[in-house]
Design a protein around this motif. Sequence first.
Motif, PDB file in Angstrom:
ATOM      1  N   GLU A 105     -11.783  39.495 -19.684  1.00  0.00           N
ATOM      2  CA  GLU A 105     -13.050  39.947 -19.114  1.00  0.00           C
ATOM      3  C   GLU A 105     -14.225  39.200 -19.741  1.00  0.00           C
ATOM      4  O   GLU A 105     -15.127  38.746 -19.039  1.00  0.00           O
ATOM      5  CB  GLU A 105     -13.225  41.446 -19.314  1.00  0.00           C
ATOM      6  N   ARG A 106     -14.200  39.070 -21.067  1.00  0.00           N
ATOM      7  CA  ARG A 106     -15.292  38.362 -21.749  1.00  0.00           C
ATOM      8  C   ARG A 106     -15.285  36.872 -21.420  1.00  0.00           C
ATOM      9  O   ARG A 106     -16.333  36.275 -21.206  1.00  0.00           O
ATOM     10  CB  ARG A 106     -15.194  38.572 -23.260  1.00  0.00           C
TER      11      ARG A 106
ATOM     12  N   ASN B 283     -16.129  36.624 -17.501  1.00  0.00           N
ATOM     13  CA  ASN B 283     -17.220  37.456 -17.008  1.00  0.00           C
ATOM     14  C   ASN B 283     -16.805  38.245 -15.766  1.00  0.00           C
ATOM     15  O   ASN B 283     -17.438  38.174 -14.708  1.00  0.00           O
ATOM     16  CB  ASN B 283     -18.469  36.622 -16.724  1.00  0.00           C
ATOM     17  N   VAL B 284     -15.697  38.989 -15.916  1.00  0.00           N
ATOM     18  CA  VAL B 284     -15.165  39.808 -14.833  1.00  0.00           C
ATOM     19  C   VAL B 284     -14.828  41.195 -15.373  1.00  0.00           C
ATOM     20  O   VAL B 284     -14.815  41.412 -16.579  1.00  0.00           O
ATOM     21  CB  VAL B 284     -13.883  39.187 -14.207  1.00  0.00           C
ATOM     22  N   LYS B 285     -14.546  42.101 -14.458  1.00  0.00           N
ATOM     23  CA  LYS B 285     -14.047  43.435 -14.801  1.00  0.00           C
ATOM     24  C   LYS B 285     -12.622  43.513 -14.280  1.00  0.00           C
ATOM     25  O   LYS B 285     -12.365  43.204 -13.107  1.00  0.00           O
ATOM     26  CB  LYS B 285     -14.930  44.507 -14.149  1.00  0.00           C
TER      27      LYS B 285
ATOM     28  N   ASN C   7     -16.769  39.950  -8.920  1.00  0.00           N
ATOM     29  CA  ASN C   7     -16.380  39.771 -10.328  1.00  0.00           C
ATOM     30  C   ASN C   7     -15.448  40.880 -10.782  1.00  0.00           C
ATOM     31  O   ASN C   7     -15.492  41.298 -11.936  1.00  0.00           O
ATOM     32  CB  ASN C   7     -17.618  39.737 -11.229  1.00  0.00           C
TER      33      ASN C   7
END
Length: 127
Positions: free
Chosen positions: A70-71, A74-76, A120
Amino acid sequence: MCLVEGSVQVYNLNNSNNNALITPNHKATWNPASKVFNLKQVNTHLYTAWIHGEIILDSAHFSSFSKKLERAFNVKIINNNSLLEAQEFSGTINFKTSSLADILDLLKFDTYFDYSIEDNQIIISNN
Protein backbone atom coordinates in the motif's frame (compact mmCIF):
# COMPACT_ATOMS: atom_id res chain seq x y z
CA MET A 1 12.22 3.01 16.63
CA CYS A 2 15.03 1.22 14.78
CA LEU A 3 18.49 2.77 14.67
CA VAL A 4 20.99 2.42 11.84
CA GLU A 5 23.77 4.67 13.12
CA GLY A 6 24.57 6.87 16.09
CA SER A 7 22.76 6.47 19.40
CA VAL A 8 19.56 7.79 20.92
CA GLN A 9 18.55 7.99 24.56
CA VAL A 10 14.81 7.59 25.16
CA TYR A 11 13.05 8.00 28.46
CA ASN A 12 9.66 8.19 30.08
CA LEU A 13 8.63 11.79 30.76
CA ASN A 14 7.00 10.72 34.04
CA ASN A 15 10.07 8.79 35.20
CA SER A 16 13.42 9.82 33.71
CA ASN A 17 15.05 6.80 35.42
CA ASN A 18 13.02 4.62 33.07
CA ASN A 19 15.20 4.99 29.97
CA ALA A 20 16.99 3.08 27.25
CA LEU A 21 20.00 3.77 25.05
CA ILE A 22 19.35 2.68 21.48
CA THR A 23 22.48 1.81 19.52
CA PRO A 24 22.89 0.70 15.88
CA ASN A 25 21.10 -2.50 14.87
CA HIS A 26 18.68 -2.24 17.79
CA LYS A 27 15.00 -1.46 18.03
CA ALA A 28 13.17 0.04 20.99
CA THR A 29 9.48 -0.39 21.68
CA TRP A 30 7.41 1.05 24.49
CA ASN A 31 5.33 -1.38 26.50
CA PRO A 32 2.38 0.62 27.87
CA ALA A 33 1.34 -2.16 30.26
CA SER A 34 4.69 -2.44 32.05
CA LYS A 35 5.70 1.14 31.24
CA VAL A 36 9.22 0.14 30.15
CA PHE A 37 11.22 0.25 26.96
CA ASN A 38 12.08 -3.08 25.35
CA LEU A 39 15.28 -3.29 23.32
CA LYS A 40 16.07 -6.00 20.83
CA GLN A 41 18.65 -6.55 18.14
CA VAL A 42 17.28 -6.35 14.59
CA ASN A 43 18.44 -6.47 11.00
CA THR A 44 18.07 -2.80 10.12
CA HIS A 45 18.08 -3.61 6.40
CA LEU A 46 14.56 -5.00 6.87
CA TYR A 47 13.47 -1.53 8.01
CA THR A 48 15.47 0.58 5.54
CA ALA A 49 15.21 -1.44 2.32
CA TRP A 50 12.36 0.79 1.10
CA ILE A 51 14.93 3.57 0.59
CA HIS A 52 16.40 1.44 -2.21
CA GLY A 53 13.00 0.44 -3.60
CA GLU A 54 12.92 -2.97 -1.92
CA ILE A 55 10.40 -4.79 0.22
CA ILE A 56 12.07 -7.52 2.26
CA LEU A 57 9.83 -10.19 3.73
CA ASP A 58 10.88 -12.60 6.45
CA SER A 59 7.97 -14.97 7.15
CA ALA A 60 5.53 -12.07 6.84
CA HIS A 61 1.79 -12.61 6.82
CA PHE A 62 -0.13 -11.00 4.00
CA SER A 63 -1.56 -8.28 6.27
CA SER A 64 1.91 -6.85 6.99
CA PHE A 65 3.04 -7.45 3.40
CA SER A 66 -0.02 -5.68 2.01
CA LYS A 67 0.66 -2.61 4.18
CA LYS A 68 4.10 -2.36 2.57
CA LEU A 69 2.54 -2.70 -0.87
CA GLU A 70 0.00 0.00 0.00
CA ARG A 71 2.78 2.43 0.91
CA ALA A 72 4.96 1.52 -2.07
CA PHE A 73 2.19 1.84 -4.66
CA ASN A 74 -0.09 4.39 -2.96
CA VAL A 75 -3.10 2.07 -2.99
CA LYS A 76 -5.58 0.56 -0.55
CA ILE A 77 -5.71 -3.26 -0.44
CA ILE A 78 -8.81 -5.02 0.83
CA ASN A 79 -8.19 -8.72 1.36
CA ASN A 80 -11.27 -10.95 1.50
CA ASN A 81 -9.30 -14.19 1.11
CA SER A 82 -8.57 -15.96 4.42
CA LEU A 83 -6.23 -18.49 2.77
CA LEU A 84 -4.04 -15.68 1.47
CA GLU A 85 -3.95 -14.11 4.94
CA ALA A 86 -2.68 -17.38 6.43
CA GLN A 87 0.26 -17.56 4.01
CA GLU A 88 3.72 -16.46 5.07
CA PHE A 89 6.00 -14.80 2.55
CA SER A 90 9.77 -14.51 2.45
CA GLY A 91 11.91 -12.85 -0.16
CA THR A 92 12.81 -9.51 -1.68
CA ILE A 93 10.73 -7.52 -4.14
CA ASN A 94 11.97 -4.44 -5.93
CA PHE A 95 8.89 -2.25 -6.21
CA LYS A 96 10.67 0.26 -8.45
CA THR A 97 11.08 -2.33 -11.22
CA SER A 98 7.92 -4.40 -10.60
CA SER A 99 4.32 -3.43 -11.15
CA LEU A 100 1.70 -4.15 -8.51
CA ALA A 101 -0.10 -6.47 -10.96
CA ASP A 102 3.15 -8.42 -11.50
CA ILE A 103 3.56 -8.85 -7.73
CA LEU A 104 -0.05 -9.96 -7.23
CA ASP A 105 0.20 -12.38 -10.14
CA LEU A 106 3.36 -13.85 -8.59
CA LEU A 107 1.55 -14.37 -5.26
CA LYS A 108 -1.22 -16.25 -7.08
CA PHE A 109 1.21 -19.15 -7.69
CA ASP A 110 1.08 -20.03 -3.95
CA THR A 111 -2.52 -19.20 -3.13
CA TYR A 112 -4.92 -18.71 -5.97
CA PHE A 113 -7.14 -15.66 -5.68
CA ASP A 114 -8.83 -13.10 -7.88
CA TYR A 115 -8.29 -9.39 -7.63
CA SER A 116 -9.67 -6.27 -9.20
CA ILE A 117 -8.09 -2.86 -9.42
CA GLU A 118 -10.39 0.17 -9.33
CA ASP A 119 -8.83 3.60 -9.02
CA ASN A 120 -6.35 3.22 -6.13
CA GLN A 121 -8.07 0.25 -4.53
CA ILE A 122 -7.29 -3.45 -4.92
CA ILE A 123 -9.96 -5.91 -3.82
CA ILE A 124 -8.74 -9.48 -3.32
CA SER A 125 -11.32 -12.27 -3.29
CA ASN A 126 -11.51 -16.05 -3.43
CA ASN A 127 -11.37 -17.53 -6.90
